[in-house]
Structures are given as C-alpha cells and as structure tokens.
Motif scaffolding. Structure first.
Motif, PDB file in Angstrom:
ATOM      1  N   ALA A   1      14.169 -11.061  14.157  1.00 46.46           N
ATOM      2  CA  ALA A   1      15.486 -11.285  13.391  1.00 46.46           C
ATOM      3  C   ALA A   1      16.620 -11.182  14.483  1.00 46.46           C
ATOM      4  O   ALA A   1      17.469 -12.239  14.657  1.00 46.46           O
ATOM      5  N   LEU A   2      16.468  -9.960  15.039  1.00 43.07           N
ATOM      6  CA  LEU A   2      17.719  -9.783  16.176  1.00 43.07           C
ATOM      7  C   LEU A   2      17.379 -10.521  17.167  1.00 43.07           C
ATOM      8  O   LEU A   2      18.635 -11.051  17.764  1.00 43.07           O
TER       9      LEU A   2
ATOM     10  N   VAL B   1       4.451  -4.548  10.899  1.00 40.16           N
ATOM     11  CA  VAL B   1       4.761  -5.899  10.873  1.00 40.16           C
ATOM     12  C   VAL B   1       6.393  -5.948  10.435  1.00 40.16           C
ATOM     13  O   VAL B   1       7.211  -6.654  11.016  1.00 40.16           O
ATOM     14  N   GLY B   2       6.832  -4.985   9.480  1.00 44.19           N
ATOM     15  CA  GLY B   2       8.148  -4.927   9.336  1.00 44.19           C
ATOM     16  C   GLY B   2       9.034  -4.672  10.579  1.00 44.19           C
ATOM     17  O   GLY B   2      10.131  -5.392  10.489  1.00 44.19           O
ATOM     18  N   VAL B   3       8.940  -3.676  11.309  1.00 44.56           N
ATOM     19  CA  VAL B   3       9.646  -3.307  12.554  1.00 44.56           C
ATOM     20  C   VAL B   3       9.600  -4.739  13.194  1.00 44.56           C
ATOM     21  O   VAL B   3      10.739  -5.023  13.919  1.00 44.56           O
TER      22      VAL B   3
ATOM     23  N   LEU C   1      13.991 -13.602   8.131  1.00 41.65           N
ATOM     24  CA  LEU C   1      13.064 -12.609   8.785  1.00 41.65           C
ATOM     25  C   LEU C   1      13.441 -11.080   8.730  1.00 41.65           C
ATOM     26  O   LEU C   1      12.693 -10.336   8.677  1.00 41.65           O
ATOM     27  N   GLY C   2      14.686 -10.646   8.584  1.00 38.68           N
ATOM     28  CA  GLY C   2      15.439  -9.664   8.460  1.00 38.68           C
ATOM     29  C   GLY C   2      14.886  -9.059   7.015  1.00 38.68           C
ATOM     30  O   GLY C   2      14.807  -8.034   6.968  1.00 38.68           O
ATOM     31  N   VAL C   3      14.987  -9.908   6.003  1.00 37.76           N
ATOM     32  CA  VAL C   3      14.818  -9.483   4.564  1.00 37.76           C
ATOM     33  C   VAL C   3      13.332  -9.062   4.523  1.00 37.76           C
ATOM     34  O   VAL C   3      12.845  -7.903   3.887  1.00 37.76           O
ATOM     35  N   LEU C   4      12.581 -10.253   5.161  1.00 41.10           N
ATOM     36  CA  LEU C   4      10.971 -10.004   4.913  1.00 41.10           C
ATOM     37  C   LEU C   4      10.631  -8.538   5.762  1.00 41.10           C
ATOM     38  O   LEU C   4       9.589  -7.941   5.047  1.00 41.10           O
ATOM     39  N   GLY C   5      11.169  -8.670   6.928  1.00 41.44           N
ATOM     40  CA  GLY C   5      10.880  -7.244   7.551  1.00 41.44           C
ATOM     41  C   GLY C   5      11.367  -5.924   6.919  1.00 41.44           C
ATOM     42  O   GLY C   5      10.535  -4.997   7.022  1.00 41.44           O
TER      43      GLY C   5
ATOM     44  N   LEU D   1       9.691  -1.061   4.090  1.00 40.69           N
ATOM     45  CA  LEU D   1      10.047  -0.221   2.925  1.00 40.69           C
ATOM     46  C   LEU D   1       8.664   0.018   2.352  1.00 40.69           C
ATOM     47  O   LEU D   1       8.463   1.245   1.798  1.00 40.69           O
ATOM     48  N   LEU D   2       7.993  -1.227   1.930  1.00 40.59           N
ATOM     49  CA  LEU D   2       6.592  -0.803   1.340  1.00 40.59           C
ATOM     50  C   LEU D   2       5.504  -0.251   2.336  1.00 40.59           C
ATOM     51  O   LEU D   2       4.839   0.766   1.750  1.00 40.59           O
TER      52      LEU D   2
END
Length: 332
Positions: free
Chosen positions: A25-26, A17-19, A308-312, A317-318
């Motif tokens: 975001a991009l 999901v992060g990726v 989106l970038g920060v959440l991703g 990282l998590l």
C-alpha cells in the motif's frame, strides 16, 4: 497438538501477508504514483480552436474585415532533449515544441501563402508540476525569414504553459501569456462538468496593455500624415481554461482577445477581435483520452492504498490474534 501447529502456521502466514500488503500500500502510494503522475516525453497531439465572426485588420486591403478563424496547435515532445535536461538538472523535465497557426477554414498554407498568424515555441517544464523551467534552448518565434524559416528569439518561460499540476488545487496559479511575454495570475472560479467529467474553471484577466510597436505607413490606418508612423499595439484578453484536476490537463480552452492599433492615445484600427476556443471534437477527444487516465491515477493515489492498507491491517491483526491465542493455549 496438530491443531495448534496448524493454527500457529496460519497466524504466521496471515501476519506475513498483512505486513506485505501494508508495505505494498505504501509502495503504490508513494512510489508507483510518483512515476505515473508525469507527462510523457514523446507527446504528440493536435488540437483545433475555432473563432467565428472575428474582426481582423487585413494588411493587403488595408482595412478591417470579418472572417471565421481556425487555429491548429501541434505539440511534439523532444525525447532526447528531455532526457538530457533531466540528467543535467537532477529532476524530471519535459521539453515540448508547439506550433500554432491561425487562418481561415480550408485555406492552404505554404511559403507563398503564410497563415494569418503563427507561433512556434520550445518550452521546458517540470513533468510533475507543469511549471516552466529555464533551460534547454527554449525560444519563441512569431515571424519567418524570406525562406520561410522561423526567426527564433531565446526566452525563458515562466509559470504554467501546457498544463496544470497533477492534483490541481482550487487556488490561483500563474499562467504564461505569449503576447505579454510573461506569466500572470489565473484564478480558480468554479467547479463544472463537461460531458460527465468534473473540471475546474480558471480565468485569467489581462487588462489593456501596450505590448509593442508597429511601424507602418500612415495611410494604412487612415492617419493624415506622410510616411511611416509608429503604432502602439494595445492587447487585452480573457483566457478561460477548464482543467481536469487529477491530471492537470486542459480539457477546454477559450480566449476573448482584443488587439487595437493606437496612435498618440487614439484607437485607429482593430487588429484582432475574436472569441476563439477548442472546437467540440477537440473537447470530446480530451474527455475520452484523459477520463480513463484520471481514473487510473485516482485508483493508485487513493483506492488501491486504502484497500491494500485495510486488508493488510485486518490480516495482520488476525494473524497476531491467532498467534497470541496459540501462545496462551501452549502455556495452559
């Protein structure tokens, strides 16, 4: 053992999901924004400017008179020509036509009663930057034939015409002036607020310039000569534009025009002396129409990619941290 399997799956899911969010975001910033930050092809707008207490030269009475003036500007997009030009040039092009006519308030306009002045332009320009493009049969017309049909002069426009670029900067640009027939520098002056909207104020100073000749009977201008004489038309203008920077749209416009008839170095009549600008209704309509669009563009350009970038990144990282901890537990 079961807990390790669940945590492992959770780590993989969070990482995926992060990726995905980082990629989204991009995509929003560099793909969606570029497709939103363009002018429409099917533009259709009307704006009204008012010039109270104008001095003009009345040809019928051969004298200067004082009148109130109203200038109405209609802008219509040519969708088919825009699409053809975009395909041919390999870039996003808009072709718009604009008809501006100026007369006294409430006066009817027809073939028998033409307006005080009229300009009909066809302009092609870049949908992102607003810069004029030389293509597509562009023309200008300020006169008509005996049947009322416009007499069109082919011309390649230059600089900005309808609007400023998306993400307008606090810098100088080049803006088209129809009387000069060329684009000249328009300077950024200040940041102001109109009805709660932040705008950039630009000013274009056009010094007194000879822009053409007028052949007329000497008696028209009280010149003590027989027959026709050639009069120089000396034009100057201070054009002030208030621009919403996210969209590049001109929210308010004003011109302080002076046009003199000059014969052999001496002014013999005032042809036009007027301060004319968007009326309050036009300004309010522009603020209402473009404030929401400016907000949408800013969200897509700045806030959505950041969120989106920060959440991703956090989820990535998590997820990585959970998978590493599972790997350490498995080897313990």
């Amino acid at each position: 053992m079961r807990e390790r399997g669940v945590s492992g799956k959770l780590g993989v899911i969070l990482t995926g999901v992060g990726v995905f969010l980082l990629g989204l975001a991009l995509l929003v910033r560099f793909y969606a924004y570029d497709r939103l930050a363009v002018v429409p092809l099917d533009q259709e707008t009307v704006s009204v400017s008012e010039g109270p207490g104008a001095t003009i030269f009345d040809i019928a009475n051969q004298e200067e008179i004082t009148v109130d003036l109203v200038s109405t500007r209609n802008v219509v997009g040519d969708v088919e020509a825009s699409e053809e030009a975009s395909d041919e040039l390999g870039r996003q092009i808009a072709v718009w036509e604009t008809l501006v006519y100026t007369n006294e308030p409430g006066e009817e306009i027809d073939t028998d009663d033409p307006p005080r002045s009229a300009t009909y332009d066809r302009v092609a320009f870049d949908r992102h930057t607003g810069e004029a493009v030389k293509c597509c049969g562009t023309f200008t017309s300020t006169t008509a034939d005996e049947n009322g049909e416009s007499i069109r002069n082919t011309i390649g426009f230059d600089g900005l015409y309808f609007k400023f670029p998306f993400q307008t900067k606090k810098q100088d640009y080049r803006f088209w002036d129809g009387s000069l027939g060329e684009a000249t520098e328009i300077e950024y002056k200040d940041t102001e607020t109109i009805e709660g909207m932040e705008v950039y104020r630009f000013e274009q100073e056009i010094p007194a310039t000879d822009v053409g000749d007028i052949n007329a009977p000497a008696s028209f201008f009280g010149i003590d000569e027989e027959g026709e004489v050639t009069i120089d038309r000396i034009y100057s203008n201070t054009r002030t534009l208030w621009v919403e920077p996210e969209t590049g749209v001109i929210i308010r416009g004003q011109e302080d025009q002076l046009s003199m008839a000059n014969y052999e170095g001496e002014d013999v009549a005032t042809l036009t002396d007027v301060v004319i600008g968007y009326n309050p209704e036009t300004v309010s309509d522009n603020v209402e129409t473009y404030s929401s669009l400016a907000t949408q563009l800013k969200i897509v350009r700045i806030w959505a990619p950041i969120v989106l970038g920060v959440l991703g990144l956090v989820l990535l990282l998590l997820g990585v941290a959970i998978m590493r901890r599972r790997s350490r537990d498995a080897t313990a």
